[in-house]
Design an enzyme around this catalytic site. Structure first.
Site, mmCIF file in Angstrom:
data_model
loop_
_atom_site.group_PDB
_atom_site.id
_atom_site.type_symbol
_atom_site.label_atom_id
_atom_site.label_comp_id
_atom_site.label_asym_id
_atom_site.label_seq_id
_atom_site.Cartn_x
_atom_site.Cartn_y
_atom_site.Cartn_z
ATOM 1 N N GLY A 1 0.924 -1.169 0.084
ATOM 2 C CA GLY A 1 0.235 0.116 -0.052
ATOM 3 C C GLY A 1 0.859 1.364 -0.058
ATOM 4 O O GLY A 1 1.901 1.348 -0.707
ATOM 5 N N CYS A 2 0.435 2.198 0.974
ATOM 6 C CA CYS A 2 1.280 3.524 0.785
ATOM 7 C C CYS A 2 2.651 3.400 1.550
ATOM 8 O O CYS A 2 2.738 2.617 2.276
ATOM 9 C CB CYS A 2 0.313 4.581 1.906
ATOM 10 S SG CYS A 2 1.137 6.057 1.807
ATOM 11 N N PHE A 3 3.684 3.743 0.690
ATOM 12 C CA PHE A 3 5.060 3.321 1.213
ATOM 13 C C PHE A 3 5.436 4.272 2.512
ATOM 14 O O PHE A 3 6.271 3.969 3.138
ATOM 15 C CB PHE A 3 6.159 3.666 0.052
ATOM 16 C CG PHE A 3 6.171 4.990 -0.799
ATOM 17 C CD1 PHE A 3 5.542 6.323 -0.313
ATOM 18 C CD2 PHE A 3 6.538 4.969 -2.036
ATOM 19 C CE1 PHE A 3 5.303 7.369 -1.008
ATOM 20 C CE2 PHE A 3 6.402 6.083 -2.811
ATOM 21 C CZ PHE A 3 5.879 7.333 -2.292
ATOM 22 N N TRP A 4 4.628 5.281 2.774
ATOM 23 C CA TRP A 4 4.638 5.960 4.002
ATOM 24 C C TRP A 4 4.551 5.101 5.313
ATOM 25 O O TRP A 4 5.346 5.139 6.422
ATOM 26 C CB TRP A 4 3.683 7.193 4.221
ATOM 27 C CG TRP A 4 3.935 8.239 3.143
ATOM 28 C CD1 TRP A 4 4.997 8.396 2.474
ATOM 29 C CD2 TRP A 4 2.903 9.352 2.711
ATOM 30 N NE1 TRP A 4 4.662 9.635 1.338
ATOM 31 C CE2 TRP A 4 3.378 9.886 1.614
ATOM 32 C CE3 TRP A 4 1.730 9.556 3.378
ATOM 33 C CZ2 TRP A 4 2.821 11.030 1.103
ATOM 34 C CZ3 TRP A 4 0.899 10.432 2.663
ATOM 35 C CH2 TRP A 4 1.716 11.157 1.565
ATOM 36 N N CYS A 5 3.595 4.298 5.218
ATOM 37 C CA CYS A 5 3.153 3.159 6.391
ATOM 38 C C CYS A 5 4.370 2.326 6.303
ATOM 39 O O CYS A 5 5.106 1.985 7.432
ATOM 40 C CB CYS A 5 2.099 2.618 6.076
ATOM 41 S SG CYS A 5 0.418 3.787 5.947
#
EC number: 1.8.4.11
Length: 179
Positions: free
Chosen positions: A14-18
């Site tokens: 999913g989102c690479f920030w997570c």
């Protein structure tokens, strides 16, 4: 003096920030870089292009880790248990092929380990695991604003509501693997 055994893992959840925020907390992880992989469009893609869903790239992280401290298998177990590997092209509210669950392997041994880990964790999920296992062809580093995102934006709403709960889950499930 201990010998270091530095290796790479490239994962999309999913989102690479997570995913970046999760692995920055893991013992043996030297570096985590947010980026893009798995696309069909030539050249270095931009975040805006990735978000269009037209390039075929996934948001990924590339982890540099010391295999003498944490194994690739343990990296994958943490990966599989800190996101939902049963939703196709989606994590929470984030939808599109750029948010797919994917393991980009660097060699045949990583591929084999990924296949084994997925089989081992499958019984713990109610739905079928849809995590893609693909060879890494190219990794493109994301723009500077996407690096260390959680550390630099902890008060941001997305961080509070999406990333912080993932870190709580990480601490609950993998406390023994944290820095």
């Amino acid at each position: 003096m201990t010998t270091r055994n530095m290796q790479l893992a490239t994962l999309g959840a999913g989102c690479f920030w997570c995913t970046e925020a999760v692995f920055q907390k893991v013992k043996g992880v030297e570096k985590v870089v947010s980026g893009y992989s798995g696309g069909t469009v030539p050249g270095h893609p931009t975040y805006r292009e990735i978000c269009s869903g037209l390039t075929g790239h996934a948001e990924v992280i590339q982890i540099t880790f010391d295999a003498n401290v944490i194994s690739y298998e343990d990296i994958l177990v943490i990966f599989m248990t800190t996101h939902d590997p049963t939703t196709l092209n989606r994590q929470g509210a984030d939808r599109g092929t750029q948010y797919r669950s994917v393991i980009f392997y660097h060699d045949e041994q990583q591929k084999e380990i990924a296949e084994v880990v997925i089989k081992e964790v499958a019984p713990y999920f109610e739905s079928k695991i849809v995590t893609e296992i693909s060879p890494l062809t190219m990794f493109y580093e994301a723009e500077k604003a996407h690096q260390d995102y959680y550390r630099n934006n902890e008060g941001n709403g997305y961080c509070s509501f999406v990333i912080t709960p993932k870190l709580t889950k990480l601490r609950k499930l993998h406390a023994d693997k944290l820095k």
